[in-house]
Design a protein around this motif. Sequence first.
Motif, PDB file in Angstrom:
ATOM      1  N   LEU A  90       0.836  -1.190   0.000  1.00  0.00           N
ATOM      2  CA  LEU A  90       0.000   0.000   0.000  1.00  0.00           C
ATOM      3  C   LEU A  90       0.871   1.240   0.000  1.00  0.00           C
ATOM      4  O   LEU A  90       1.980   1.231   0.531  1.00  0.00           O
ATOM      5  CB  LEU A  90      -0.882   0.023   1.252  1.00  0.00           C
ATOM      6  CG  LEU A  90      -1.926  -1.064   1.414  1.00  0.00           C
ATOM      7  CD1 LEU A  90      -2.669  -0.861   2.729  1.00  0.00           C
ATOM      8  CD2 LEU A  90      -2.901  -1.070   0.263  1.00  0.00           C
ATOM      9  N   THR A  91       0.344   2.316  -0.550  1.00  0.00           N
ATOM     10  CA  THR A  91       1.002   3.607  -0.395  1.00  0.00           C
ATOM     11  C   THR A  91       0.714   4.085   1.034  1.00  0.00           C
ATOM     12  O   THR A  91      -0.175   3.555   1.707  1.00  0.00           O
ATOM     13  CB  THR A  91       0.455   4.639  -1.398  1.00  0.00           C
ATOM     14  OG1 THR A  91      -0.927   4.882  -1.092  1.00  0.00           O
ATOM     15  CG2 THR A  91       0.596   4.145  -2.835  1.00  0.00           C
ATOM     16  N   THR A  92       1.448   5.086   1.474  1.00  0.00           N
ATOM     17  CA  THR A  92       1.185   5.603   2.820  1.00  0.00           C
ATOM     18  C   THR A  92      -0.232   6.185   2.906  1.00  0.00           C
ATOM     19  O   THR A  92      -0.896   6.049   3.927  1.00  0.00           O
ATOM     20  CB  THR A  92       2.232   6.652   3.240  1.00  0.00           C
ATOM     21  OG1 THR A  92       2.316   7.656   2.230  1.00  0.00           O
ATOM     22  CG2 THR A  92       3.584   6.026   3.458  1.00  0.00           C
ATOM     23  N   ARG A  93      -0.685   6.793   1.829  1.00  0.00           N
ATOM     24  CA  ARG A  93      -2.047   7.350   1.822  1.00  0.00           C
ATOM     25  C   ARG A  93      -3.093   6.238   1.944  1.00  0.00           C
ATOM     26  O   ARG A  93      -4.049   6.365   2.711  1.00  0.00           O
ATOM     27  CB  ARG A  93      -2.268   8.147   0.537  1.00  0.00           C
ATOM     28  CG  ARG A  93      -3.638   8.768   0.464  1.00  0.00           C
ATOM     29  CD  ARG A  93      -3.814   9.582  -0.775  1.00  0.00           C
ATOM     30  NE  ARG A  93      -5.155  10.126  -0.805  1.00  0.00           N
ATOM     31  CZ  ARG A  93      -5.690  10.724  -1.813  1.00  0.00           C
ATOM     32  NH1 ARG A  93      -4.993  10.898  -2.916  1.00  0.00           N
ATOM     33  NH2 ARG A  93      -6.905  11.186  -1.753  1.00  0.00           N
ATOM     34  N   GLN A  94      -2.914   5.153   1.201  1.00  0.00           N
ATOM     35  CA  GLN A  94      -3.861   4.036   1.285  1.00  0.00           C
ATOM     36  C   GLN A  94      -3.847   3.425   2.684  1.00  0.00           C
ATOM     37  O   GLN A  94      -4.904   3.088   3.228  1.00  0.00           O
ATOM     38  CB  GLN A  94      -3.506   2.962   0.250  1.00  0.00           C
ATOM     39  CG  GLN A  94      -3.771   3.369  -1.175  1.00  0.00           C
ATOM     40  CD  GLN A  94      -3.167   2.371  -2.160  1.00  0.00           C
ATOM     41  OE1 GLN A  94      -2.054   1.860  -1.966  1.00  0.00           O
ATOM     42  NE2 GLN A  94      -3.905   2.097  -3.227  1.00  0.00           N
ATOM     43  N   ALA A  95      -2.657   3.285   3.270  1.00  0.00           N
ATOM     44  CA  ALA A  95      -2.553   2.721   4.613  1.00  0.00           C
ATOM     45  C   ALA A  95      -3.256   3.620   5.635  1.00  0.00           C
ATOM     46  O   ALA A  95      -3.971   3.133   6.520  1.00  0.00           O
ATOM     47  CB  ALA A  95      -1.088   2.524   4.998  1.00  0.00           C
ATOM     48  N   PHE A  96      -3.074   4.940   5.501  1.00  0.00           N
ATOM     49  CA  PHE A  96      -3.755   5.891   6.395  1.00  0.00           C
ATOM     50  C   PHE A  96      -5.268   5.750   6.259  1.00  0.00           C
ATOM     51  O   PHE A  96      -5.983   5.651   7.254  1.00  0.00           O
ATOM     52  CB  PHE A  96      -3.322   7.324   6.078  1.00  0.00           C
ATOM     53  CG  PHE A  96      -4.051   8.357   6.897  1.00  0.00           C
ATOM     54  CD1 PHE A  96      -3.575   8.727   8.146  1.00  0.00           C
ATOM     55  CD2 PHE A  96      -5.223   8.946   6.428  1.00  0.00           C
ATOM     56  CE1 PHE A  96      -4.251   9.668   8.914  1.00  0.00           C
ATOM     57  CE2 PHE A  96      -5.901   9.889   7.185  1.00  0.00           C
ATOM     58  CZ  PHE A  96      -5.419  10.254   8.433  1.00  0.00           C
ATOM     59  N   GLN A  97      -5.758   5.749   5.012  1.00  0.00           N
ATOM     60  CA  GLN A  97      -7.200   5.659   4.778  1.00  0.00           C
ATOM     61  C   GLN A  97      -7.779   4.357   5.326  1.00  0.00           C
ATOM     62  O   GLN A  97      -8.838   4.370   5.965  1.00  0.00           O
ATOM     63  CB  GLN A  97      -7.502   5.768   3.279  1.00  0.00           C
ATOM     64  CG  GLN A  97      -7.278   7.144   2.721  1.00  0.00           C
ATOM     65  CD  GLN A  97      -7.373   7.198   1.197  1.00  0.00           C
ATOM     66  OE1 GLN A  97      -7.201   6.194   0.509  1.00  0.00           O
ATOM     67  NE2 GLN A  97      -7.631   8.386   0.675  1.00  0.00           N
ATOM     68  N   GLN A  98      -7.096   3.242   5.089  1.00  0.00           N
ATOM     69  CA  GLN A  98      -7.599   1.974   5.594  1.00  0.00           C
ATOM     70  C   GLN A  98      -7.582   1.942   7.117  1.00  0.00           C
ATOM     71  O   GLN A  98      -8.516   1.439   7.744  1.00  0.00           O
ATOM     72  CB  GLN A  98      -6.814   0.802   5.011  1.00  0.00           C
ATOM     73  CG  GLN A  98      -7.180   0.536   3.571  1.00  0.00           C
ATOM     74  CD  GLN A  98      -6.614  -0.775   3.062  1.00  0.00           C
ATOM     75  OE1 GLN A  98      -6.058  -1.571   3.804  1.00  0.00           O
ATOM     76  NE2 GLN A  98      -6.768  -0.998   1.771  1.00  0.00           N
ATOM     77  N   GLY A  99      -6.532   2.480   7.735  1.00  0.00           N
ATOM     78  CA  GLY A  99      -6.483   2.553   9.194  1.00  0.00           C
ATOM     79  C   GLY A  99      -7.625   3.386   9.754  1.00  0.00           C
ATOM     80  O   GLY A  99      -8.259   3.012  10.745  1.00  0.00           O
ATOM     81  N   LEU A 100      -7.907   4.504   9.108  1.00  0.00           N
ATOM     82  CA  LEU A 100      -9.011   5.365   9.526  1.00  0.00           C
ATOM     83  C   LEU A 100     -10.343   4.629   9.438  1.00  0.00           C
ATOM     84  O   LEU A 100     -11.141   4.644  10.385  1.00  0.00           O
ATOM     85  CB  LEU A 100      -9.040   6.632   8.659  1.00  0.00           C
ATOM     86  CG  LEU A 100     -10.152   7.638   8.926  1.00  0.00           C
ATOM     87  CD1 LEU A 100     -10.020   8.242  10.313  1.00  0.00           C
ATOM     88  CD2 LEU A 100     -10.133   8.740   7.868  1.00  0.00           C
ATOM     89  N   ILE A 101     -10.577   3.948   8.326  1.00  0.00           N
ATOM     90  CA  ILE A 101     -11.840   3.233   8.141  1.00  0.00           C
ATOM     91  C   ILE A 101     -11.963   2.064   9.107  1.00  0.00           C
ATOM     92  O   ILE A 101     -13.038   1.837   9.682  1.00  0.00           O
ATOM     93  CB  ILE A 101     -12.002   2.765   6.674  1.00  0.00           C
ATOM     94  CG1 ILE A 101     -12.152   3.990   5.764  1.00  0.00           C
ATOM     95  CG2 ILE A 101     -13.207   1.842   6.514  1.00  0.00           C
ATOM     96  CD1 ILE A 101     -12.045   3.684   4.281  1.00  0.00           C
ATOM     97  N   VAL A 102     -10.873   1.325   9.324  1.00  0.00           N
ATOM     98  CA  VAL A 102     -10.911   0.213  10.281  1.00  0.00           C
ATOM     99  C   VAL A 102     -11.315   0.730  11.655  1.00  0.00           C
ATOM    100  O   VAL A 102     -12.154   0.142  12.333  1.00  0.00           O
ATOM    101  CB  VAL A 102      -9.544  -0.523  10.334  1.00  0.00           C
ATOM    102  CG1 VAL A 102      -9.420  -1.390  11.569  1.00  0.00           C
ATOM    103  CG2 VAL A 102      -9.349  -1.372   9.090  1.00  0.00           C
ATOM    104  N   ASN A 103     -10.749   1.857  12.075  1.00  0.00           N
ATOM    105  CA  ASN A 103     -11.070   2.400  13.388  1.00  0.00           C
ATOM    106  C   ASN A 103     -12.490   2.951  13.443  1.00  0.00           C
ATOM    107  O   ASN A 103     -13.228   2.672  14.388  1.00  0.00           O
ATOM    108  CB  ASN A 103     -10.065   3.485  13.773  1.00  0.00           C
ATOM    109  CG  ASN A 103     -10.289   3.964  15.182  1.00  0.00           C
ATOM    110  OD1 ASN A 103     -11.092   4.857  15.415  1.00  0.00           O
ATOM    111  ND2 ASN A 103      -9.589   3.360  16.133  1.00  0.00           N
ATOM    112  N   LEU A 104     -12.882   3.727  12.445  1.00  0.00           N
ATOM    113  CA  LEU A 104     -14.213   4.341  12.470  1.00  0.00           C
ATOM    114  C   LEU A 104     -15.337   3.323  12.356  1.00  0.00           C
ATOM    115  O   LEU A 104     -16.443   3.556  12.852  1.00  0.00           O
ATOM    116  CB  LEU A 104     -14.349   5.385  11.348  1.00  0.00           C
ATOM    117  CG  LEU A 104     -13.553   6.658  11.528  1.00  0.00           C
ATOM    118  CD1 LEU A 104     -13.732   7.573  10.319  1.00  0.00           C
ATOM    119  CD2 LEU A 104     -13.948   7.387  12.814  1.00  0.00           C
TER     120      LEU A 104
END
Length: 192
Positions: A90-104
């Motif tokens: 993943l790109t860092t942006r994709q990893a950030f977005q997925q982490g955000l969605i997993v948490n939310l």
Amino acid sequence: MALNLTPGADMLFCLGQGLRSGTKQAFAASAGISTGSIIHVCIAGLGLGALLAAFPWVFDVIRWVGVAYLLYLAATALRSSAQDADSVRLTTRQAFQQGLIVNLSNPKVILFVLAFVPQFVDPSAGSVFLQFLMFGGIIATGGFIINGLVGAFASGLGQRLAGSQKFQRGIGYVTATIFTALALRLAILEKN
């Protein structure tokens, strides 16, 4: 810190990102998770507890969105296990977005915030919302550090084994199993 050291969906997600994509992506995923935690704290501070009490179905909607997203991540991990290692990073942006969605999409986080943070809030000490933000910031910062370090540790292991196609396939299967188990756990979660 003890709360942040307890393994959960967020930590496992960062571990998986470290293994598969590297340290930068693990810390990006951890930043997304911490951002999600702050959003949960803001929502709780603004009165989500009252909303959940008035409309219990909101909890179920959040829960089923989380189940669907975790199953999507499991399917993605299975598909990626058949691809070469570079195509699944993943790109860092994709990893950030997925982490955000997993948490939310994890309603257990909002329930935790609603149960834990108010114990430390003192209405006579000033703005309740600012106190929620302060305590949430402490939790999010600790989580960012711990989850990021777990991912960085996993990255070191992943880099040593990255050349092995069997290892990459195995990581895909393990990741898919973890996400499926988390989805099943979330699906049977009761709002207590």
